[in-house]
Write an enzyme that holds these catalytic residues in place. Structure first.
Site, PDB file in Angstrom:
ATOM      1  N   CYS A   2      39.630  36.745  34.109  1.00  0.00           N
ATOM      2  CA  CYS A   2      40.393  36.729  33.093  1.00  0.00           C
ATOM      3  C   CYS A   2      41.893  37.030  33.652  1.00  0.00           C
ATOM      4  O   CYS A   2      42.268  37.905  34.486  1.00  0.00           O
ATOM      5  CB  CYS A   2      40.208  37.503  31.767  1.00  0.00           C
ATOM      6  SG  CYS A   2      38.496  37.332  31.319  1.00  0.00           S
ATOM      7  N   ARG A  27      42.438  32.260  39.612  1.00  0.00           N
ATOM      8  CA  ARG A  27      41.364  33.176  39.525  1.00  0.00           C
ATOM      9  C   ARG A  27      39.985  32.815  39.018  1.00  0.00           C
ATOM     10  O   ARG A  27      39.352  33.636  38.771  1.00  0.00           O
ATOM     11  CB  ARG A  27      41.995  34.391  38.491  1.00  0.00           C
ATOM     12  CG  ARG A  27      43.342  34.988  38.847  1.00  0.00           C
ATOM     13  CD  ARG A  27      44.158  35.856  37.879  1.00  0.00           C
ATOM     14  NE  ARG A  27      43.395  36.855  37.359  1.00  0.00           N
ATOM     15  CZ  ARG A  27      43.554  38.016  38.048  1.00  0.00           C
ATOM     16  NH1 ARG A  27      44.386  38.208  38.820  1.00  0.00           N
ATOM     17  NH2 ARG A  27      42.926  39.247  37.680  1.00  0.00           N
ATOM     18  N   TRP A  73      37.437  34.162  31.728  1.00  0.00           N
ATOM     19  CA  TRP A  73      36.246  33.783  32.481  1.00  0.00           C
ATOM     20  C   TRP A  73      35.103  34.673  31.701  1.00  0.00           C
ATOM     21  O   TRP A  73      34.967  35.713  31.706  1.00  0.00           O
ATOM     22  CB  TRP A  73      36.185  34.505  33.624  1.00  0.00           C
ATOM     23  CG  TRP A  73      35.293  33.887  34.748  1.00  0.00           C
ATOM     24  CD1 TRP A  73      35.241  32.716  35.491  1.00  0.00           C
ATOM     25  CD2 TRP A  73      34.026  34.765  35.155  1.00  0.00           C
ATOM     26  NE1 TRP A  73      33.964  32.833  36.262  1.00  0.00           N
ATOM     27  CE2 TRP A  73      33.361  33.812  36.144  1.00  0.00           C
ATOM     28  CE3 TRP A  73      33.552  35.915  34.753  1.00  0.00           C
ATOM     29  CZ2 TRP A  73      32.213  34.271  36.424  1.00  0.00           C
ATOM     30  CZ3 TRP A  73      32.052  36.222  35.227  1.00  0.00           C
ATOM     31  CH2 TRP A  73      31.556  35.594  36.363  1.00  0.00           C
ATOM     32  N   ASN A  99      41.396  41.720  29.593  1.00  0.00           N
ATOM     33  CA  ASN A  99      40.581  41.252  30.818  1.00  0.00           C
ATOM     34  C   ASN A  99      39.803  42.513  30.836  1.00  0.00           C
ATOM     35  O   ASN A  99      40.134  43.672  31.117  1.00  0.00           O
ATOM     36  CB  ASN A  99      41.565  41.125  31.976  1.00  0.00           C
ATOM     37  CG  ASN A  99      40.794  40.964  33.358  1.00  0.00           C
ATOM     38  OD1 ASN A  99      39.639  40.785  33.506  1.00  0.00           O
ATOM     39  ND2 ASN A  99      41.814  41.081  34.539  1.00  0.00           N
ATOM     40  N   GLY A 100      38.567  42.434  31.204  1.00  0.00           N
ATOM     41  CA  GLY A 100      37.657  43.472  31.668  1.00  0.00           C
ATOM     42  C   GLY A 100      36.302  43.586  30.470  1.00  0.00           C
ATOM     43  O   GLY A 100      35.981  42.464  30.112  1.00  0.00           O
ATOM     44  N   GLU A 477      29.049  32.191  56.645  1.00  0.00           N
ATOM     45  CA  GLU A 477      30.079  32.054  55.846  1.00  0.00           C
ATOM     46  C   GLU A 477      30.223  30.595  55.739  1.00  0.00           C
ATOM     47  O   GLU A 477      30.643  29.894  54.740  1.00  0.00           O
ATOM     48  CB  GLU A 477      31.338  32.489  56.731  1.00  0.00           C
ATOM     49  CG  GLU A 477      32.759  32.112  56.243  1.00  0.00           C
ATOM     50  CD  GLU A 477      33.020  32.501  54.742  1.00  0.00           C
ATOM     51  OE1 GLU A 477      32.272  33.470  54.234  1.00  0.00           O
ATOM     52  OE2 GLU A 477      33.932  31.967  54.342  1.00  0.00           O
ATOM     53  N   LYS A 481      30.713  28.800  52.055  1.00  0.00           N
ATOM     54  CA  LYS A 481      31.960  27.662  52.025  1.00  0.00           C
ATOM     55  C   LYS A 481      31.371  26.421  51.166  1.00  0.00           C
ATOM     56  O   LYS A 481      31.802  25.930  50.370  1.00  0.00           O
ATOM     57  CB  LYS A 481      32.784  27.431  53.119  1.00  0.00           C
ATOM     58  CG  LYS A 481      33.955  27.828  53.848  1.00  0.00           C
ATOM     59  CD  LYS A 481      34.768  28.599  52.711  1.00  0.00           C
ATOM     60  CE  LYS A 481      34.388  29.680  51.916  1.00  0.00           C
ATOM     61  NZ  LYS A 481      34.861  31.151  51.999  1.00  0.00           N
ATOM     62  N   GLU A 484      29.733  26.961  47.585  1.00  0.00           N
ATOM     63  CA  GLU A 484      30.657  27.345  46.381  1.00  0.00           C
ATOM     64  C   GLU A 484      31.427  26.157  46.129  1.00  0.00           C
ATOM     65  O   GLU A 484      31.906  25.999  44.676  1.00  0.00           O
ATOM     66  CB  GLU A 484      31.213  28.491  46.606  1.00  0.00           C
ATOM     67  CG  GLU A 484      32.757  28.439  47.627  1.00  0.00           C
ATOM     68  CD  GLU A 484      33.076  29.556  47.802  1.00  0.00           C
ATOM     69  OE1 GLU A 484      33.594  30.437  46.911  1.00  0.00           O
ATOM     70  OE2 GLU A 484      33.720  30.129  49.043  1.00  0.00           O
ATOM     71  N   HIS A 500       9.836  31.095  60.438  1.00  0.00           N
ATOM     72  CA  HIS A 500       9.016  32.056  59.917  1.00  0.00           C
ATOM     73  C   HIS A 500       9.250  31.998  58.205  1.00  0.00           C
ATOM     74  O   HIS A 500       8.862  32.692  57.562  1.00  0.00           O
ATOM     75  CB  HIS A 500       9.707  33.559  59.977  1.00  0.00           C
ATOM     76  CG  HIS A 500       9.679  34.037  61.391  1.00  0.00           C
ATOM     77  ND1 HIS A 500       8.299  34.367  62.256  1.00  0.00           N
ATOM     78  CD2 HIS A 500      10.568  34.050  62.447  1.00  0.00           C
ATOM     79  CE1 HIS A 500       8.582  34.429  63.370  1.00  0.00           C
ATOM     80  NE2 HIS A 500       9.866  34.717  63.765  1.00  0.00           N
ATOM     81  N   LYS A 595      38.279  33.997  41.355  1.00  0.00           N
ATOM     82  CA  LYS A 595      38.795  34.572  42.685  1.00  0.00           C
ATOM     83  C   LYS A 595      38.837  35.812  42.857  1.00  0.00           C
ATOM     84  O   LYS A 595      38.659  36.491  43.874  1.00  0.00           O
ATOM     85  CB  LYS A 595      40.461  33.803  42.633  1.00  0.00           C
ATOM     86  CG  LYS A 595      41.160  34.096  44.023  1.00  0.00           C
ATOM     87  CD  LYS A 595      40.482  33.338  45.100  1.00  0.00           C
ATOM     88  CE  LYS A 595      41.344  33.587  46.449  1.00  0.00           C
ATOM     89  NZ  LYS A 595      40.571  33.198  47.803  1.00  0.00           N
TER      90      LYS A 595
HETATM   91  O1  M6R Z   1      38.878  39.643  46.848  1.00  0.00           O
HETATM   92  P1  M6R Z   1      37.428  39.667  47.725  1.00  0.00           P
HETATM   93  O2  M6R Z   1      37.637  39.548  49.186  1.00  0.00           O
HETATM   94  O3  M6R Z   1      36.975  41.410  47.391  1.00  0.00           O
HETATM   95  O4  M6R Z   1      36.244  39.010  47.185  1.00  0.00           O
HETATM   96  C1  M6R Z   1      35.239  38.994  47.596  1.00  0.00           C
HETATM   97  C2  M6R Z   1      34.396  37.640  47.057  1.00  0.00           C
HETATM   98  O5  M6R Z   1      34.276  37.535  45.970  1.00  0.00           O
HETATM   99  C3  M6R Z   1      35.013  36.542  47.872  1.00  0.00           C
HETATM  100  O6  M6R Z   1      35.148  36.614  49.089  1.00  0.00           O
HETATM  101  C4  M6R Z   1      34.177  35.206  47.552  1.00  0.00           C
HETATM  102  O7  M6R Z   1      32.874  35.222  48.205  1.00  0.00           O
HETATM  103  C5  M6R Z   1      35.141  34.095  47.878  1.00  0.00           C
HETATM  104  N1  M6R Z   1      35.725  33.413  47.006  1.00  0.00           N
HETATM  105  C6  M6R Z   1      34.282  33.013  48.652  1.00  0.00           C
HETATM  106  O8  M6R Z   1      34.887  31.869  49.016  1.00  0.00           O
END
Ligand code: M6R
Length: 600
Positions: A2, A27, A73, A99-100, A477, A481, A484, A500, A595
């Site tokens: 949020c 965000r 969110w 927010n929270g 990673e 990418k 997501e 395995h 984000k």
């Molecule tokens: O802000 P942060 O690096 O702590 O966020 C951690 C994850 O939420 C973040 O790296 C997320 O996996 C990425 N948006 C993926 O691209």
């Protein structure tokens, strides 16, 4: 997650709030709303979906020089117009955004609001109804606000307006981020500075369990029991243009392309005039005095931590454990005698990491945060901070922050090795300069990456990534990418582990992306590629000048083996980008994601 904005000044608040909300879109959100208060009373607009839908819904003549806005969110209750913020009290006197997560909202409802029928499924609505309930018992708005906040358990950033007083915004915070921005005859409220750079660059931080009474000419910080607090302002060095796409269609592509610049920036920031590493002596001592480093992170930052471990262990001979923050929080392993906790977080706000940090501090252990946002919660609360200097990262998919985190680790590893008198040929500074040039070359090959995305990923339901050692970390990673932003089911595996179990999933045409940058396991991973190709897989191989074989799709220049993830991730980022683009996905704002993950 949020986002909150607030404005109080002489101009019409509507467009300023909308622009602020647009800056917070990154965000992640699923509904949005604003409330304006002016001479003709309160006007409330909210919509499910994008800010554009909200804009369409707002009356063209909507007016008010005070207002609050929110991107939601969903946590408590589905994304819907009813659950969208702002929420109002029964009489509509009070309107609030939050927010929270309020953990005790059900108890509070039972205890104080048994005769109130809530209009939404949210925990937030309880807050605004409590303010009204207390004000009806004779408390002033500020008293009712402080009283309410003192009852809340959980995390909150809140902005409240009062229909009976259009000259004040009441703001409160605990664990969730919120700033107050200072202007001339105008003040603003924002979840992060980027949202209000079009109004001011001067901000004050709000600490947990503080409120701020904001008018257009004044801000008053107070504790929850009403004591005044003096707080100095700071000026952010973020430029508004850093938060814009410029000529790019997507932030993600812009941020991928910025990586060479980020590498050079890191070299510049961490090098002194003599070419030596510039690092706070206390941080150096904290690392070298620790008998074990515990890296705590989530998502992409966790993947950077896996690479950081290799660097610290291989170069600086420091034992390191890497933990997923949300796991560590409720399942702490046995700790060494003198641990140092290193939190890696682009945003510096990740609630899972913060949960761990709170315990770490309670137990008296030292902590270091590596972040892209120096004023963030994790940065403020840890003993030390190292900045990744990547510039604002707006796309939800983390790209430049990831390579920046690994770059900072390479510097830490080299510095620690030198401080301990370890003889090493590892020169992070030199490597980062080489990497910056090599990244540029790769970013210029977008047509190659786009073609790979077309050939391998256009119609597939799933995709596997394999690698060993450093390459295993980077394929995890790469798969994150891809999944997501393109919603393709993607998994990263250690090459030797596939047989395995997972190899059962390989069928005719299944794409398998293999990364092989290390000589000592090149033949092993190529053997694993043969195993999947024999079962019908469509293999795409990323190698280096040293490990290449005929037919490899991408060949990277040679760099130090420990640094290869900084380079091999570039094609993976670009392939994910083009796959998402061709599949019609919202690249910068993938569904369901945020984000800044400010709830556990
Ligand atoms: O802000 P942060 O690096 O702590 O966020 C951690 C994850 O939420 C973040 O790296 C997320 O996996 C990425 N948006 C993926 O691209």
């Amino acid at each position: 997650m949020c986002g909150i904005v607030g404005y109080i000044g002489n101009e019409q608040a509507k467009d300023i709030l909308i622009k602020g909300l647009q800056k917070l879109e990154y965000r992640g959100y699923d509904s949005a709303g604003i409330a304006l208060v002016g001479n003709s009373g309160i006007e409330l607009y909210k919509e499910k979906g994008r800010i554009a839908s909200l804009e369409d819904a707002i009356n063209k003549d909507a007016s008010g020089t005070t207002g609050i806005g929110h991107t939601r969110w969903a946590t408590h209750g589905a994304p819907s117009k009813e659950n969208a913020h702002p929420h109002q009290s029964v009489s509509e006197r009070y309107t609030l955004v939050h927010n929270g997560v309020i953990e005790n909202y059900q108890q509070l409802k039972k205890e104080y609001l048994h005769d109130v029928t809530l209009a939404s499924e949210t925990d937030t609505e309880v807050i605004v109804q409590l303010v009204e309930a207390f004000s009806q018992k004779g408390e002033s708005t500020e008293e009712a606000f402080r009283h309410t906040l003192s009852l809340l358990h959980g995390s909150y950033a809140i902005a409240l307006i009062d229909n009976a007083d259009n000259d004040t915004i009441y703001v409160g915070k605990n664990k969730s981020p919120l700033l107050v921005g200072l202007g001339d005859g105008v003040n603003v409220v924002a979840s992060d500075a980027m949202a209000m750079l079009h109004i001011t660059k001067e901000f004050i931080e709000i600490m947990d369990e503080e409120i701020v009474v904001v008018t257009k000419d004044n801000v008053q910080v107070k504790t929850l029991d009403g004591k005044s607090v003096t707080r100095h302002s700071f000026t952010t060095d973020i430029d508004e243009s850093d938060t814009e796409k410029g000529t790019y269609n997507h932030f993600m592509l812009k941020e991928v392309d910025e990586q060479p610049f980020v590498m050079r920036n890191i070299v510049q920031k961490y090098q002194n005039d003599d070419g030596d590493i510039k690092l706070d002596g206390d941080i150096r001592s904290a690392i070298n005095d620790a008998d074990r480093l515990y890296i705590i992170a989530a998502g992409t930052s966790y993947h950077a931590g896996l690479v950081g471990k290799e660097m610290m262990e291989k170069v600086a001979k420091k034992p390191v454990e890497v933990h997923i923050a949300s796991e560590f929080l409720y399942n702490q392993p046995l700790l060494s005698e003198k641990p140092l906790f290193i939190f890696i977080s682009q945003s510096g706000e990740t609630a899972d990491c913060r949960g761990v940090l709170v315990n770490v501090k309670k137990n008296g252990y030292k902590s270091l945060t590596i972040t892209n946002v120096p004023g963030s919660t994790l940065s403020r609360e840890a003993d030390f901070t190292l900045h990744t200097y990547a510039g604002p990262e707006i796309a939800v998919a983390s790209t430049k922050a990831y390579t920046a985190q690994m770059a900072v680790f390479s510097i830490l590893a080299m510095d620690s090795a030198r401080a301990q008198g370890i003889d090493t040929d590892f020169d992070a500074i030199q490597e980062l300069s080489l990497i910056a040039n090599a990244m540029e070359t790769l970013c210029d090959q977008k047509d190659v990456m786009e073609q790979i995305a077309r050939d391998y990923l256009f119609e597939t339901r799933s995709c596997f990534f394999i690698g060993r050692g450093m390459d295993y970390h980077v394929v995890m990673e790469g798969s994150l990418k891809l999944k997501e932003i393109s919603y393709i089911q993607a998994e990263g595996f250690a090459g030797g582990e596939l047989k395995h179990g997972t190899i059962a999933l390989i069928e005719d045409g299944t794409p398998v992306v293999a990364v092989t940058t290390q000589k000592h396991v090149n033949l092993n991973i190529r053997g694993n590629v043969q195993e999947v190709v024999a079962r019908g897989a469509n293999a795409c191989i990323i190698s280096t000048e040293t490990t290449k074989q005929d037919g490899d799709q991408i060949v990277l220049p040679d760099i130090h083996e420990l640094m290869t993830p900084l380079l091999s991730v570039i094609p993976l980022q670009l392939i994910a980008y083009y796959a998402a683009l061709h599949r019609g996905c919202d690249v910068d704002k993938p569904r369901n994601l945020a984000k800044s993950v400010t709830v556990e």
